[in-house]
Design a protein around this motif. Structure first.
Motif: not given
Length: 129
Positions: A111-127
């Motif tokens: 659950t801690n983002p600091l433990n992750y090394d690689y990230w994607g750019q992201g995708t927008q979700v709008t509800v």
């Protein structure tokens, strides 16, 4: 190194569903536990869901438990999150992440983002309500 590309975001009405995908480059995808995080405007990044190397262990934020399901297909180098019963408060940019540094993977690690090394750019979700 691994590169991550998310897809599947979009605009959906409250109560609807979306499935996000995160495709990873490289031949060692099964070596990485994976997580999904989201960030809404003006808010900090927050944990959504995570999955261990083989998919035997999964973790969810309380806010999405019972509505979201994370899964992975190591043959396709892809991790998914199926999002059902979407709410306006789920609106955010959703990013997947991979960790190469951990030897044990449990909730406090996942659950801690600091433990992750690689990230994607992201995708927008709008509800919409």
């Amino acid at each position: 190194q691994v590169q991550l590309v998310e897809s599947g975001g979009g605009l959906v009405q409250a109560g609807g569903s979306l499935r996000l995908s995160c495709a990873a480059s490289g031949r060692t995808f099964s070596s990485y536990p994976m997580g999904w995080f989201r960030q809404a405007p003006g808010k900090e990044r927050e944990f959504v869901a995570a999955i261990s190397w083989t998919g035997s262990s999964t973790y969810y934020a309380d806010s999405v438990k019972g509505r979201f399901t994370i899964s992975r297909d190591n043959a396709k180098n892809t991790v998914y999150v199926q999002m059902n019963s979407l709410k306006p408060e789920d609106t955010a940019i959703y990013s997947c992440a991979a960790t190469a540094r951990v030897r044990a993977y449990y909730r406090e690690i996942a659950t801690n983002p600091l433990n992750y090394d690689y990230w994607g750019q992201g995708t927008q979700v709008t509800v919409s309500s």
